[in-house]
Design an enzyme around this catalytic site. Structure first.
Site, PDB file in Angstrom:
ATOM      1  N   ARG A  18       0.983  -1.228  -0.020  1.00  0.00           N
ATOM      2  CA  ARG A  18      -0.076   0.230   0.126  1.00  0.00           C
ATOM      3  C   ARG A  18       1.244   1.384   0.337  1.00  0.00           C
ATOM      4  O   ARG A  18       0.410   1.929  -0.812  1.00  0.00           O
ATOM      5  CB  ARG A  18      -0.692   0.173   0.836  1.00  0.00           C
TER       6      ARG A  18
ATOM      7  N   GLN B  56     -10.482   9.922   6.622  1.00  0.00           N
ATOM      8  CA  GLN B  56     -10.419   8.726   7.086  1.00  0.00           C
ATOM      9  C   GLN B  56      -8.870   8.077   6.244  1.00  0.00           C
ATOM     10  O   GLN B  56      -8.773   6.659   5.925  1.00  0.00           O
ATOM     11  CB  GLN B  56     -11.768   8.215   6.310  1.00  0.00           C
TER      12      GLN B  56
ATOM     13  N   GLY C 200     -16.878  11.572  -0.870  1.00  0.00           N
ATOM     14  CA  GLY C 200     -15.857  10.220  -1.700  1.00  0.00           C
ATOM     15  C   GLY C 200     -16.076   9.032  -0.077  1.00  0.00           C
ATOM     16  O   GLY C 200     -14.997   8.601  -0.357  1.00  0.00           O
TER      17      GLY C 200
ATOM     18  N   HIS D  42      -7.560   7.655  10.844  1.00  0.00           N
ATOM     19  CA  HIS D  42      -7.315   6.785  10.655  1.00  0.00           C
ATOM     20  C   HIS D  42      -6.171   6.873  10.313  1.00  0.00           C
ATOM     21  O   HIS D  42      -5.153   5.654  10.606  1.00  0.00           O
ATOM     22  CB  HIS D  42      -7.445   6.142   9.942  1.00  0.00           C
TER      23      HIS D  42
ATOM     24  N   CYS E 232      12.674   0.579  15.251  1.00  0.00           N
ATOM     25  CA  CYS E 232      12.465   1.926  15.661  1.00  0.00           C
ATOM     26  C   CYS E 232      13.946   2.418  16.200  1.00  0.00           C
ATOM     27  O   CYS E 232      15.093   1.407  15.657  1.00  0.00           O
ATOM     28  CB  CYS E 232      12.421   1.465  16.852  1.00  0.00           C
TER      29      CYS E 232
ATOM     30  N   CYS F 196      16.496   1.417  22.145  1.00  0.00           N
ATOM     31  CA  CYS F 196      15.359   0.706  21.542  1.00  0.00           C
ATOM     32  C   CYS F 196      15.226  -0.765  20.617  1.00  0.00           C
ATOM     33  O   CYS F 196      15.395  -1.534  20.868  1.00  0.00           O
ATOM     34  CB  CYS F 196      14.223   1.388  21.422  1.00  0.00           C
TER      35      CYS F 196
ATOM     36  N   CYS G 194     -15.756  12.683  -8.049  1.00  0.00           N
ATOM     37  CA  CYS G 194     -15.467  14.102  -6.816  1.00  0.00           C
ATOM     38  C   CYS G 194     -14.890  14.673  -7.220  1.00  0.00           C
ATOM     39  O   CYS G 194     -14.948  15.830  -7.038  1.00  0.00           O
ATOM     40  CB  CYS G 194     -15.060  13.540  -5.248  1.00  0.00           C
TER      41      CYS G 194
END
Length: 304
Positions: free
Chosen positions: A100, A135, A244, A153, A202, A207, A288
């Site tokens: 993605r 969103q 949308g 989100h 990280c 860490c 849109c």
């Protein structure tokens, strides 16, 4: 307080539902599509809230992960975007999100993104405000130039450490060496099964914890500080556009109807009717990128 009066907002859980609330939140006639009338309302609005969903980015070529794009390999995308899935198979979930991320990194803002950003910049000079409550987890509103964006989100271009909680912007491609050329959605492609220590880690001193995408997985609690900001915008806006979005993912699905319940004009821009269309004053059907630019263009009453 609008959000705190409903349990779905009090808990702030991201849930996907096709549930339609029976009975309108307010008495409304059928939404009308009179652009001239909408434009008059727009010309007088001082604080405009624009709620955007996946349809805006779909016009940039970003899959909505609904319908024909709902599956990645053999899994439903909503089954991968959960804390349980990340805990069990972090490599698989990272492959999905790497896919993605790489998609989004190659996309450009749509005409709708650009119209929103131009409107915000123009109205700011007039002492008026536009806030985008989105969103979408891509970065396209920012790329278009929008400044006031609340990402309900989260963001694909941010990571959060599961150990120390540190959040950082991360636009690296690939995000780590082990994910290079991984993430194909082809159902015949086997999982890469990347060892956890080779997944994104990280960079904070002492860490080196496992990173996850800084997005809200289904079933997780939304950021309470961000919800407080959303609530404030919902309470002060005098015009709302819902653009949308399928209006089935909660709590965002209720933002528009909640604003409408105050008697504020709400206009929906979408290719098809949604479960919440009946609550809104205006409805403009179509892409849109076609319907939104004329709606947000400079009104003849605006000072040049």
């Amino acid at each position: 307080m609008l959000l705190q009066h409903r349990a779905v907002f009090a808990f702030g859980l991201r849930m996907c539902s096709t549930h339609v609330i029976k009975g309108p939140l307010m008495d409304t006639a059928r939404p009308n599509s009179d652009m001239a009338e909408f434009r008059k309302v727009f010309s007088k609005a001082r604080h405009i809230a624009i709620i955007t969903g996946a349809g805006v980015s779909a016009e940039s070529g970003v899959p909505t992960f609904r319908g024909e794009n709902e599956k990645w390999r053999k899994w439903q995308s909503q089954d991968l975007a959960t804390p349980e899935a990340f805990s069990r198979t972090p490599s698989r979930v990272w492959e999905f999100y790497h896919y993605r991320r790489e998609l989004v990194l190659n996309k450009k803002p749509s005409a709708a993104h650009l119209a929103i950003a131009e409107c915000e910049a123009r109205l700011r000079k007039q002492g008026r405000s536009v806030v985008v409550i989105t969103q979408c987890i891509d970065d396209l509103h920012r790329q278009a130039g929008s400044k006031h964006v609340l990402k309900v989100h989260g963001s694909l271009m941010e990571t959060r450490c599961v150990s120390c909680g540190h959040v950082t912007v991360n636009r690296r491609s690939p995000i780590c060496a082990a994910l290079k050329d991984k993430g194909s959605p082809d159902p015949d492609v086997a999982d890469a099964q990347i060892p956890v220590d080779k997944l994104p880690r990280c960079g904070e001193t002492d860490c080196h914890g496992l990173l996850r995408p800084n997005v809200v997985f289904f079933g997780e609690t939304l950021d309470s500080h961000l919800l407080t900001k959303v609530e404030k915008e919902m309470e002060t806006c005098d015009l709302c556009l819902v653009v949308g979005t399928s209006s089935i993912v909660y709590p965002a699905a209720m933002f528009g109807p909640q604003i409408a319940s105050r008697g504020i004009p709400v206009a929906e821009f979408n290719t098809t009717p949604t479960p919440k269309s009946e609550y809104f004053t205006y409805r403009f059907e179509g892409p849109c990128g076609t319907t939104l630019p004329p709606a947000l263009a400079r009104h003849e009453s605006e000072v040049h």
